[in-house]
Design an enzyme around this catalytic site. Structure first.
Site, PDB file in Angstrom:
ATOM      1  N   GLU A 216       4.753   8.756 -84.276  1.00  0.00           N
ATOM      2  CA  GLU A 216       3.638   9.613 -84.690  1.00  0.00           C
ATOM      3  C   GLU A 216       3.674  10.980 -83.997  1.00  0.00           C
ATOM      4  OE1 GLU A 216      -0.215   7.568 -84.339  1.00  0.00           O
ATOM      5  OE2 GLU A 216      -1.112   9.539 -83.998  1.00  0.00           O
TER       6      GLU A 216
ATOM      7  N   ASP B 114      -4.970   6.646 -74.328  1.00  0.00           N
ATOM      8  CA  ASP B 114      -4.718   6.817 -75.763  1.00  0.00           C
ATOM      9  C   ASP B 114      -6.076   6.953 -76.463  1.00  0.00           C
ATOM     10  OD1 ASP B 114      -2.152   5.824 -77.834  1.00  0.00           O
ATOM     11  OD2 ASP B 114      -4.183   6.077 -78.644  1.00  0.00           O
ATOM     12  N   ILE B 115      -6.198   7.935 -77.324  1.00  0.00           N
ATOM     13  CA  ILE B 115      -7.476   8.233 -77.976  1.00  0.00           C
ATOM     14  C   ILE B 115      -7.863   7.143 -78.981  1.00  0.00           C
ATOM     15  CG2 ILE B 115      -6.672   9.597 -79.975  1.00  0.00           C
ATOM     16  CD1 ILE B 115      -9.499  10.554 -77.557  1.00  0.00           C
TER      17      ILE B 115
ATOM     18  N   HIS C 264       3.765   3.778 -73.800  1.00  0.00           N
ATOM     19  CA  HIS C 264       2.454   3.135 -73.912  1.00  0.00           C
ATOM     20  C   HIS C 264       2.362   2.061 -72.836  1.00  0.00           C
ATOM     21  CE1 HIS C 264       1.394   4.450 -78.140  1.00  0.00           C
ATOM     22  NE2 HIS C 264       2.713   4.589 -78.213  1.00  0.00           N
TER      23      HIS C 264
ATOM     24  N   HIS D 276       6.807   9.414 -75.055  1.00  0.00           N
ATOM     25  CA  HIS D 276       5.730   8.817 -74.260  1.00  0.00           C
ATOM     26  C   HIS D 276       5.906   7.316 -74.167  1.00  0.00           C
ATOM     27  CE1 HIS D 276       4.503   9.204 -78.474  1.00  0.00           C
ATOM     28  NE2 HIS D 276       3.891   8.046 -78.330  1.00  0.00           N
TER      29      HIS D 276
HETATM   30  P1  5GP Z   1       3.502   6.863 -81.384  1.00  0.00           P
HETATM   31  O1  5GP Z   1       4.035   8.280 -81.499  1.00  0.00           O
HETATM   32  O2  5GP Z   1       3.907   6.192 -80.112  1.00  0.00           O
HETATM   33  O3  5GP Z   1       3.830   6.051 -82.597  1.00  0.00           O
HETATM   34  O4  5GP Z   1       1.904   6.968 -81.377  1.00  0.00           O
HETATM   35  C1  5GP Z   1       1.240   8.047 -80.780  1.00  0.00           C
HETATM   36  C2  5GP Z   1       0.051   7.561 -80.001  1.00  0.00           C
HETATM   37  O5  5GP Z   1      -0.632   8.705 -79.500  1.00  0.00           O
HETATM   38  C3  5GP Z   1      -0.973   6.769 -80.829  1.00  0.00           C
HETATM   39  O6  5GP Z   1      -1.278   5.556 -80.160  1.00  0.00           O
HETATM   40  C4  5GP Z   1      -2.179   7.705 -80.922  1.00  0.00           C
HETATM   41  O7  5GP Z   1      -3.418   7.010 -80.883  1.00  0.00           O
HETATM   42  C5  5GP Z   1      -2.012   8.587 -79.698  1.00  0.00           C
HETATM   43  N1  5GP Z   1      -2.513   9.940 -79.908  1.00  0.00           N
HETATM   44  C6  5GP Z   1      -2.237  10.753 -80.955  1.00  0.00           C
HETATM   45  N2  5GP Z   1      -2.864  11.938 -80.807  1.00  0.00           N
HETATM   46  C7  5GP Z   1      -3.545  11.866 -79.649  1.00  0.00           C
HETATM   47  C8  5GP Z   1      -4.386  12.786 -78.955  1.00  0.00           C
HETATM   48  O8  5GP Z   1      -4.640  13.908 -79.378  1.00  0.00           O
HETATM   49  N3  5GP Z   1      -4.906  12.367 -77.768  1.00  0.00           N
HETATM   50  C9  5GP Z   1      -4.660  11.127 -77.255  1.00  0.00           C
HETATM   51  N4  5GP Z   1      -5.222  10.808 -76.088  1.00  0.00           N
HETATM   52  N5  5GP Z   1      -3.869  10.234 -77.875  1.00  0.00           N
HETATM   53  C10 5GP Z   1      -3.324  10.606 -79.067  1.00  0.00           C
END
Ligand code: 5GP
Length: 132
Positions: free
Chosen positions: A87, A28-29, A94, A92
């Site tokens: 987001e 995760d970035i 985690h 995905h």
């Molecule tokens: P969620 O959709 O589970 O709420 O959060 C999305 C997750 O993806 C976040 O933890 C965010 O830091 C990660 N994320 C978003 N865009 C990118 C990206 O371009 N690259 C990576 N490696 N992680 C990302």
């Protein structure tokens, strides 16, 4: 095409820790802990629980192998798992190395994760995954 599909296609960079024909795992970035990893299906589906039965089972088995690699590469008590998906509209999982329950706090972020340290963490997990 989602941002994760662009990562999987190699159009955007990522710290890849593991891959097979159906799934891709990368750091995760914006990690909440060092070693925070995302596992995604190569096939684009938005909502995790819309993934079909066979694929969701295979994804769990792949995530289990990645979690084992994280556990052996990163000092932690256990590896926690969470599904949020608010987001990025590409399902995905985690995986987060945990020392305490509070480590699974998505409001907490590692401060300024440097590319050097991200690369080091990525390589450690990838090596553990490839060792099996
Ligand atoms: P969620 O959709 O589970 O709420 O959060 C999305 C997750 O993806 C976040 O933890 C965010 O830091 C990660 N994320 C978003 N865009 C990118 C990206 O371009 N690259 C990576 N490696 N992680 C990302």
């Amino acid at each position: 095409m989602t941002i994760f599909s662009r990562i999987i296609a190699g159009e955007l960079p990522s710290y890849k820790v593991a891959e097979d024909d159906k799934f891709y795992a990368f750091l995760d970035i914006n990690p909440i802990a060092w070693g925070h990893t995302l596992v995604v299906p190569k096939q684009e589906v938005d909502y995790f629980f819309d993934i079909d039965d066979r694929q969701i089972g295979e994804m769990m088995i792949f995530a289990k192998k990645v979690a084992e690699a994280i556990k052996s590469a990163i000092p932690c008590q256990k590896v926690g798992m969470a599904v949020l998906g608010l987001e990025v509209p590409h399902a995905h999982i985690h995986l987060v190395p945990l020392k305490t329950e509070g480590d699974m706090d998505f409001k907490h972020k590692v401060k300024d994760p440097s590319p050097e340290k991200m690369k080091e963490v990525c390589e450690k997990i990838a090596a553990a995954f490839n060792k099996g």
